[in-house]
Design a protein around this motif. Structure first.
Motif, short mmCIF file in Angstrom:
data_model
loop_
_atom_site.label_atom_id
_atom_site.label_comp_id
_atom_site.label_asym_id
_atom_site.label_seq_id
_atom_site.Cartn_x
_atom_site.Cartn_y
_atom_site.Cartn_z
N ALA A 753 0.83 -1.21 0.00
CA ALA A 753 0.00 0.00 0.00
C ALA A 753 0.86 1.25 0.00
N GLY A 754 1.99 1.20 0.67
CA GLY A 754 2.85 2.36 0.73
C GLY A 754 3.40 2.76 -0.63
N TRP A 755 3.75 1.78 -1.43
CA TRP A 755 4.31 2.07 -2.76
C TRP A 755 3.27 2.80 -3.62
N ARG A 756 2.05 2.34 -3.55
CA ARG A 756 0.99 2.98 -4.34
C ARG A 756 0.77 4.42 -3.87
N ALA A 757 0.82 4.65 -2.55
CA ALA A 757 0.65 6.00 -2.04
C ALA A 757 1.78 6.92 -2.50
N VAL A 758 2.99 6.41 -2.53
CA VAL A 758 4.14 7.21 -2.97
C VAL A 758 4.00 7.59 -4.44
N GLU A 759 3.56 6.65 -5.26
CA GLU A 759 3.37 6.95 -6.68
C GLU A 759 2.32 8.06 -6.87
N ARG A 760 1.25 8.00 -6.07
CA ARG A 760 0.21 9.02 -6.17
C ARG A 760 0.74 10.39 -5.75
N ILE A 761 1.48 10.43 -4.64
CA ILE A 761 2.01 11.71 -4.15
C ILE A 761 3.01 12.28 -5.16
N SER A 762 3.84 11.43 -5.72
CA SER A 762 4.82 11.90 -6.70
C SER A 762 4.12 12.55 -7.89
N GLU A 763 3.00 11.96 -8.32
CA GLU A 763 2.26 12.51 -9.46
C GLU A 763 1.55 13.80 -9.07
N GLU A 764 0.92 13.81 -7.90
CA GLU A 764 0.15 14.98 -7.49
C GLU A 764 1.03 16.21 -7.31
N TYR A 765 2.25 16.03 -6.82
CA TYR A 765 3.12 17.16 -6.56
C TYR A 765 4.10 17.42 -7.70
N GLY A 766 3.94 16.71 -8.79
CA GLY A 766 4.76 16.95 -9.97
C GLY A 766 6.24 16.70 -9.76
N ILE A 767 6.56 15.74 -8.91
CA ILE A 767 7.97 15.46 -8.61
C ILE A 767 8.60 14.60 -9.71
N GLY A 768 7.87 13.60 -10.17
CA GLY A 768 8.36 12.79 -11.27
C GLY A 768 9.41 11.76 -10.90
N ASP A 769 9.72 11.62 -9.62
CA ASP A 769 10.73 10.64 -9.20
C ASP A 769 10.35 10.14 -7.81
N VAL A 770 9.94 8.88 -7.72
CA VAL A 770 9.50 8.34 -6.43
C VAL A 770 10.63 8.31 -5.41
N ASN A 771 11.89 8.35 -5.86
CA ASN A 771 13.00 8.33 -4.92
C ASN A 771 13.10 9.61 -4.11
N LEU A 772 12.40 10.66 -4.54
CA LEU A 772 12.40 11.91 -3.80
C LEU A 772 11.24 12.01 -2.81
N VAL A 773 10.44 10.95 -2.72
CA VAL A 773 9.32 10.89 -1.78
C VAL A 773 9.69 9.90 -0.69
N LYS A 774 9.77 10.36 0.57
CA LYS A 774 10.22 9.54 1.69
C LYS A 774 9.10 9.40 2.71
N PRO A 775 8.37 8.30 2.68
CA PRO A 775 7.19 8.16 3.55
C PRO A 775 7.55 7.63 4.94
N GLY A 776 6.77 8.05 5.92
CA GLY A 776 6.91 7.55 7.27
C GLY A 776 7.70 8.49 8.16
N VAL A 777 7.51 8.33 9.47
CA VAL A 777 8.17 9.19 10.44
C VAL A 777 9.69 9.08 10.33
N GLY A 778 10.18 7.86 10.26
CA GLY A 778 11.63 7.67 10.20
C GLY A 778 12.25 8.29 8.97
#
Length: 847
Positions: A753-778
């Motif tokens: 589920a986390g991977w799918r959320a990261v892909e959505r956030i990357s698209e919504e914020y126009g980042i274009g690279d999932v490696n720049l999205v770091k999910p979770g508190v840690g």
């Protein structure tokens, strides 16, 4: 095998020193019958159909011309002549060479005779030692006796094996050495991968092809006894040719040492030499010297055979060979022999498997296995650095020689090397077996070994065995890290003296532009403010029960599913505090002392393969459990699975404290909560940096690197974190056990589920690279501490778990946006302004 005759000298020093000498024929010392019932070829130099003098003793020529006599006790002269012939040395120290007919060095021999001879000797040593045989260690001499010593260890069955070497190995520190005065290459090194191999108090069995004066053995025993004293030694040789003075010297040596020394040999005798033997030998060598045959002209075909050598299996005993290694080799031999047999020419009748100097045992066992995989007669011999005169005359042991440059970068330079009795022997194919250190341009050169072989056989096959690189030892505290020595062994090298830190913005630009990989440098260590330190301690007190509960849950799940013999391998460094806590839980609650090591994994470059080799060499890979702190979108989970594919036996499933991304099946919880060790860097992780992988610092046989920040000891809270959580173990014990039972009965399949959320956030914020999205508190904490953060997305109502996130964001001027549509407590977004095409980003922070 006939019973050995035993002679025991008078005990001295109250019976503590004794020399026992046992001689007699071993089971396979003499030629055996062929399968069709005819006698096998007498193991000499005269090939079938070569010479009307076939059947003559291959020592007559030298004996007659130099007046050299081999004398044996009554009734044993035949046994001695069955074992050796004579040739002329090209050595100013000795004129003659005893040429073994059963060793497979100078004379191609049936591999079952070569191996069987050593097995028989080993069986006799096992009977001699009795119950002490299980404690014995076998040491063979380079280069000639490496396979003989290994075969003796096989005959003992349970003995580890080591042979001396004349090849220095980068990264391997000698634990001893000795000199062989009469040899053409005198210095021997002892390079065991594990120095403890020689440290035990059991008998040491020393194996050489001949026991002539005893000087080399005395040098060896004297050198080793100073460092690794023991009560008993056994000397094993094919022939014992000492005179009475040498026997008396050994007896006195044993008495002075206060040890028992036994001697086991197949045959005994004496070599009688005239006083002018050196002069006569030199004159005879000059008179009969002739240039060796030239190599094959023009291009010649060499067919490579991929053996499929088992990963991590040593190529021989240079750095030690254990009974476990022996079992792996035995299991793999039939398959490797089939691969060689498939490349032999149709109708091949005679095949030679040719080893390379010290590399004798692996080619010998391959030749033995090839005998069962083909109808051809298979012979075995090896190249050598020993210069011997070749004389194509009946009754001489060395009929032909090939001369070629050394091709393994030896310590004594690229001097000539030799292959004897190969040319003109009618081999339809020659299988050259070398280790990878010897597979060099010199091997393939127009004057190299392969070119020479091509001139004398219909097909040359090349089989390369991977050179075994000795493994470094784990680092431990307090020399490396502030943890206790038994908390964790770091499978890393110490780079504390190397400047690796770079400013955050400069480092980010280099990473995102593709100019550098994140693992080639380190961020400047974050120095927390007093307010941030206060937040850490508050968070630790508030979450210690929760962390302890998750530690107990995941540890109990592992013990239930994987057994009580597991080995923890934490992914350095975020996984290491968790691994230490899991180890302490197992000890505190279950009375188990689980081994724990920290290993490096680098996104895009995989796991430290040297660390994997170390784990496989010291533990069953099936019992190794990889441990991390938490998962984000699951990149490291995938990286580990990919990296382990070439290493069968390891389970890629990661055990984590928290799995908010739904990426693994072994976890303590799937809630995204603050694990206090994520709040800081080295000061909560034993003062150890993130891991480093850079080509100029990490060689092929090295562990990945890291730094130990000793200078930050005043700010270190590593022990405090561990002790605070450990103090809650008893309070959460019952609850953790119940949670483990629930998880064991539940469906724990990864949801991603986390991977799918990261892909959505990357698209919504126009980042274009999932490696720049770091999910979770840690992961969000990591972004704020060591990357260039752009913004933080926080789940509305996340509360105190995000207090430290809000403080760090305020300090760095990063906006925090609250949202209702977030599966994590928060997500950190790295600033995409540096992205220009390739984006190598901080993958270690991605889990």
């Amino acid at each position: 095998m006939s019973a050995p005759r035993t002679k025991t000298t008078t005990d001295t020093d109250g019976g503590t020193a004794r020399v026992t000498e046992a001689h007699g024929r071993a089971r396979s010392a003499a030629p055996e019958a062929r399968a069709d019932g005819t006698a096998a070829e007498t193991p000499g130099a005269d090939g079938p159909g070569r010479d009307p003098g076939a059947g003559r003793w291959p020592g007559e020529w030298v004996a007659q011309r130099l007046d050299v006599r081999l004398e044996a006790p009554p009734g044993e002269a035949g046994a001695l002549r069955d074992l050796v012939g004579l040739a002329l040395r090209r050595n100013p120290r000795r004129a003659h060479l005893l040429v073994s007919r059963v060793l497979g060095k100078h004379v191609p021999q049936l591999p079952q005779i070569v191996h069987g001879t050593g097995l028989g000797l080993g069986e006799r040593v096992r009977v001699l030692l009795g119950k002490d045989a299980d404690r014995a260690v076998v040491l063979g001499y380079a280069e000639t006796a490496t396979a003989l010593g290994h075969s003796v260890a096989d005959g003992l069955g349970t003995a580890p094996y080591l042979h001396s070497t004349r090849r220095p190995v980068p990264g391997a520190e000698p634990v001893g050495g000795f000199e062989e005065e009469h040899s053409h290459a005198t210095s021997h090194l002892l390079l065991p991968e594990d120095p403890a191999l020689l440290a035990g108090g059991g008998p040491l069995v020393l194996v050489d092809d001949e026991f002539s004066t005893g000087t080399t053995v005395l040098n060896t025993v004297a050198a080793l006894h100073r460092v690794f004293p023991r009560e008993r030694y056994v000397i094993v040789a094919l022939t014992d040719l000492r005179g009475e003075a040498d026997r008396a010297r050994l007896e006195k040596f044993a008495a002075d040492l206060g040890a028992r020394i036994d001697v086991v040999a197949l045959a005994t005798g004496t070599v009688r030499l005239p006083g002018d033997v050196l002069e006569r030998g030199a004159a005879l060598a000059r008179a009969h010297d002739a240039p060796p045959p030239p190599p094959a002209g023009g291009p010649y075909p060499v067919h490579r055979v991929d053996l499929g050598w088992p990963p991590g299996l040593p190529d021989g005993g240079r750095h030690g060979f254990t009974p476990a290694h022996r079992a792996r080799l035995e299991a793999a031999l039939p398959r490797m022999a089939d691969r060689i047999a498939a490349e032999l020419p149709d109708g091949a009748r005679r095949v030679l498997v040719l080893g390379c100097e010290e590399l004798m045992y692996a080619p010998l066992r391959l030749a033995d296995a090839l005998t069962g995989a083909t109808d051809a007669e298979v012979r075995f011999s090896t190249t050598t650095r020993s210069p011997v005169l070749a004389v194509d005359e009946p009754g001489y042991a060395i009929r032909t020689r090939l001369v070629f440059p050394a091709h393994d970068d030896p310590a004594d330079g690229p001097g000539p090397r030799y292959a004897y009795n190969v040319a003109g022997q009618g081999f339809d194919a020659v299988v050259a077996v070398v280790d990878s250190a010897a597979d060099t341009p010199a091997l393939h050169a127009p004057d190299g070994l392969l070119a020479h072989l091509a001139a004398h056989t219909g097909r040359v096959l090349l089989a390369v065995v991977p050179s075994h690189l000795p493994l470094p030892s784990p680092l431990r505290g307090p020399e490396f890290s502030s943890y206790d020595a038994d908390d964790v062994g770091w499978l890393l090298q110490d780079l504390s003296g190397v400047r690796l830190e770079a400013p955050t913005e400069e480092r980010e630009e280099a990473i995102q532009s593709g100019g550098a990989h994140y693992a080639e440098s380190l961020p400047v260590e974050y120095q927390p403010s007093r307010e941030y330190q206060r937040l850490f301690h508050q968070a630790l007190e508030a979450s210690a029960d929760r962390v302890a509960h998750a530690v107990g849950t995941v540890t109990d799940v592992l013990l239930a599913e994987r057994g009580r013999g597991i080995v923890l391998a934490s992914l350095a460094r975020a996984g290491t505090p968790v691994g230490v806590l899991m180890r302490r839980w197992a000890r505190h609650v279950h009375g188990l002392d689980l081994p724990h090591y920290a290993v490096s994994i680098v996104r895009g470059r995989g796991i430290d393969t040297t660390a994997l080799r170390w784990l496989a060499a010291h533990h069953d890979p099936a019992g190794v459990v990889f441990v991390d702190g938490w998962t984000g979108k699951g990149a490291i989970t995938r990286e580990l699975a990919d990296a382990l594919r070439p290493f069968p036996g390891f389970d890629p499933d990661i055990a984590v404290l928290a799995d908010p991304g739904g990426c693994v099946r072994t976890y303590g919880t799937r809630e995204d909560f603050l694990i206090p060790s994520a709040c800081l860097n080295s000061t909560v992780s034993g003062l150890v940096s993130r891991t480093v992988l850079r080509a100029d610092l990490v060689g092929p046989g090295d562990f990945h690197g890291a730094k130990f920040y000793r200078e930050l000891a005043g700010a270190d809270v590593s022990r405090h974190f561990l002790e605070t959580v450990e103090a809650r173990f008893d309070a959460v014990r019952a609850g953790a056990a119940a949670s483990a039972r629930d998880l064991l009965a539940a469906d724990r399949a990864p949801t991603w589920a986390g991977w799918r959320a990261v892909e959505r956030i990357s698209e919504e914020y126009g980042i274009g690279d999932v490696n720049l999205v770091k999910p979770g508190v840690g992961e969000t904490t990591r972004v704020l501490l060591r990357r260039v953060p752009w913004r933080v997305l926080a789940r509305r109502g996340a509360g105190a778990d995000l207090d430290h996130i809000r403080l760090l964001a305020e300090q760095r001027g990063v906006p925090v946006e609250e949202t209702d549509d977030l599966p994590y407590s928060c997500v950190g977004l790295i600033h995409p302004r540096y992205t220009r095409g390739a984006t190598g980003t901080d993958g270690r922070a991605v889990r």
